[in-house]
Design an enzyme around this catalytic site. Sequence first.
Site, PDB file in Angstrom:
ATOM      1  N   SER A  35       0.777  -1.021  -0.151  1.00 18.75           N
ATOM      2  CA  SER A  35       0.029  -0.080   0.026  1.00 18.75           C
ATOM      3  C   SER A  35       0.974   1.304   0.033  1.00 18.75           C
ATOM      4  O   SER A  35       0.164   2.272  -0.466  1.00 18.75           O
ATOM      5  CB  SER A  35      -1.003   0.008   1.239  1.00 18.75           C
ATOM      6  OG  SER A  35      -0.035   0.205   2.334  1.00 18.75           O
ATOM      7  N   LYS A  89       1.525   5.318   6.898  1.00 19.24           N
ATOM      8  CA  LYS A  89       0.833   6.027   5.713  1.00 19.24           C
ATOM      9  C   LYS A  89       1.544   7.424   5.674  1.00 19.24           C
ATOM     10  O   LYS A  89       2.392   7.827   6.403  1.00 19.24           O
ATOM     11  CB  LYS A  89      -0.814   6.389   6.024  1.00 19.24           C
ATOM     12  CG  LYS A  89      -1.310   5.215   6.178  1.00 19.24           C
ATOM     13  CD  LYS A  89      -1.262   4.213   4.908  1.00 19.24           C
ATOM     14  CE  LYS A  89      -2.277   2.796   5.019  1.00 19.24           C
ATOM     15  NZ  LYS A  89      -2.204   1.957   3.765  1.00 19.24           N
TER      16      LYS A  89
END
Length: 225
Positions: A35, A89
């Site tokens: 991701s 992230k």
Amino acid sequence: MTRWREYVTTLVLAVACALFVRNYVATAYKVPTGSMQPTLKPGDFIFASRLSYGVSLPFSRTKFDITLPERGDLVVFSYPNQPGTSYVKRVVGLPGDRVQIQNGRLVLNDQPLTYEKAENSSRDNPNAEMFDIFSEKSEGLEWRVIMDKQSEGRNFGPLVVPPGEVFLLGDNRDASDDSRYWGTVPLAEVAGKVVIVWLSLDWQNKWGSDRYPSVRWERVFSSLR
């Protein structure tokens, strides 16, 4: 007995120091998914500084002297509904920012970010027929992202980031579970800033009768932005 007592004391002190460093100074994590490609790859082992955004109280989730991350920082955090799971992230929205995505591209405070197509290497792009790699630029900062070639109609927001929280996105924009789906993250849940890849194992390229992963030597002890 004196020698054994010295051995036990040394061992206890070593374990205590290791636990202190792990919980309050720097922690190692393994990246399990794609991701955050192309910045982080599956099989990367990273260190995150726990002192970058505040100091945690011993035996507590309470933090003091909390410091706001900078836009573009890679952070390790725990989502409030899953406190036992760590995520990585990128910070794209700070408190008060108006975040929006139009046709797959990020718009901050009504200003579209600049996108420039980057080199498309097979090592970084999981599927060059479906995805492109771009340099995403904001306020003098830039990082690379992977985007679907067919990103038209992929919209989000606008959303204003609440005080004391940040908006996080994965660099692999069409294969990331992030703030678009579960909302902004409180600063108190941000555990640290990712600073280095200290080891990177490629399980797609094995050796030894297909039992052992190869090492991405070019990524070993590489710093991150």
